[in-house]
Design an enzyme around this catalytic site. Sequence first.
Site, mmCIF file in Angstrom:
data_model
loop_
_atom_site.group_PDB
_atom_site.id
_atom_site.type_symbol
_atom_site.label_atom_id
_atom_site.label_comp_id
_atom_site.label_asym_id
_atom_site.label_seq_id
_atom_site.Cartn_x
_atom_site.Cartn_y
_atom_site.Cartn_z
ATOM 1 N N GLN A 163 0.810 -1.216 0.000
ATOM 2 C CA GLN A 163 0.000 0.000 0.000
ATOM 3 C C GLN A 163 0.843 1.265 0.000
ATOM 4 O O GLN A 163 0.327 2.371 -0.158
ATOM 5 C CB GLN A 163 -0.929 0.015 1.213
ATOM 6 C CG GLN A 163 -0.208 0.153 2.548
ATOM 7 C CD GLN A 163 -1.129 -0.032 3.726
ATOM 8 O OE1 GLN A 163 -1.530 -1.159 4.042
ATOM 9 N NE2 GLN A 163 -1.473 1.063 4.384
ATOM 10 N N ASN A 188 0.149 -9.285 5.166
ATOM 11 C CA ASN A 188 0.118 -7.832 5.318
ATOM 12 C C ASN A 188 0.171 -7.167 3.943
ATOM 13 O O ASN A 188 0.260 -7.855 2.914
ATOM 14 C CB ASN A 188 1.291 -7.376 6.199
ATOM 15 C CG ASN A 188 1.008 -6.086 6.928
ATOM 16 O OD1 ASN A 188 0.114 -5.326 6.567
ATOM 17 N ND2 ASN A 188 1.779 -5.811 7.969
ATOM 18 N N HIS A 229 -5.476 -1.008 11.684
ATOM 19 C CA HIS A 229 -4.911 -1.614 10.483
ATOM 20 C C HIS A 229 -5.660 -2.890 10.140
ATOM 21 O O HIS A 229 -6.034 -3.656 11.036
ATOM 22 C CB HIS A 229 -3.429 -1.931 10.719
ATOM 23 C CG HIS A 229 -2.678 -2.392 9.511
ATOM 24 N ND1 HIS A 229 -2.591 -1.647 8.353
ATOM 25 C CD2 HIS A 229 -1.960 -3.526 9.281
ATOM 26 C CE1 HIS A 229 -1.847 -2.294 7.469
ATOM 27 N NE2 HIS A 229 -1.464 -3.440 8.012
ATOM 28 N N CYS A 287 -5.065 0.167 3.880
ATOM 29 C CA CYS A 287 -4.919 -1.236 4.286
ATOM 30 C C CYS A 287 -6.237 -1.994 4.209
ATOM 31 O O CYS A 287 -6.274 -3.152 3.791
ATOM 32 C CB CYS A 287 -4.347 -1.315 5.685
ATOM 33 S SG CYS A 287 -5.336 -0.479 6.943
#
Length: 446
Positions: free
Chosen positions: A64, A385, A364, A70
């Site tokens: 990102q 992630n 997040h 996110c």
Amino acid sequence: MTSAITNAALKQYQQTLAQTPGSAALQKAVMNNGVLKSSESIEAQTKMDQTFSIDLSTGAVSNQKQSGRCWMFAALNTMRHGIQAQFKLKDFELSQNYTFFWDKFEKSNYFYENVLKTADQPLDSRKVAFLMTTPQQDGGQWDMLTALIDKYGIVPKTAMPETYSSAKSNELNSVLNLKLRKDAVTLRQLVADKASDEQIAAAKDQMLSEVYRMLAYTLGNPPTTFDFEYRDDDKAYHIDRDLTPKTFYDKYIGWDLDQYQSIINSPTADKPYDHVYTVEMLGNVVGGREVRHLNLEINDFKALAIKQLQAGESVWFGSDVGQSSDRQIGILDTKIYDKDTLFATDLTMTKAQRLDYGESLMTHAMVLTGVDLVDGKPTKWKVENSWGDKVGEKGYFVASDAWFDEFVYQIVINKQFLSPALQTVIKTENDHPTVLAPWDPMGALA
């Protein structure tokens, strides 16, 4: 009773510090290395290896970059996993810039509508102040992404690639929030002057036209039709012509988004379990899908995530990623730092206390792609992630089950995994959920 700090008290504090065993050495260590490195546990690192009894193959991680997308990356990652497997596209990505464009545009309209709804309130009212603090931002929640997909569909990254402002959004956010606040002045004045509905609608329409232009300059023009052209992992060539974002979604993803439910774990006294909640003034698409959270006890919450992983489907989740985490090595664990021992003090708070007192909230969103079960119980979780492959294990993190308990607040689950009783709760309460205040921690944007 008011009590100032006295010189005698200061002398006592200094004496206590001097008499603390090892304080001089600890002081040097913390001054030179900081709090985290001085309290980091090697033992915790050795236990958090990347081995899981359930481990979905999801390919390379996305990035990102310097943006707060996110929640969007995580949601699109859960959807791309199926495309990668079905169409043999190893590192395929959906366009995060496309949904970013429409989110900014819809959030602007959502802001204007809330400005009008609160125009009769003074500027120092809590709701107006809340609105003006951040008219829009990069963050969001699952239901907000599905509202965008319902209206605008999805495109592959090749159809609307990244730009400077999508990958580094500070400049865009600064100028867009300036415009929105300036427009709020105008809209509130129109209401104060008792302008007609037609005059207000015309003013807002002009504002939205200007917002659209700003977004087009910074993020590009969102495609209305495009060709999906690619070579699969076997080097076979494919092209699918004249797709729209909606037809692409229907053909290549095809999820029934109404089947996915946001589940939260908020153990605060104001949110009894097994009930549905929403948050006032939280959303993006006016008239679109609204935020709905089903609050569950943590063991039921985790059991649903495990069921979905066992069925071969990854899980979108929202957490407070900055708590007890080492970003570089990719470990999320309540024992990674021992600050209590370092400072000889008790820093323990319950999950409910952290939420109630502003110590924690969802910051997040990521994706659960695996879990390690020992005797049927989770010990650690595999996390995809969206910070690129230079952190963690090629971008993948590992979270201890204790960390999951304390710092994971939201997951998204296919309703087929819910019990009949919980499905009934959703059907009964979704149309009239308990409404939480705009500043409730469950309204935090990942």
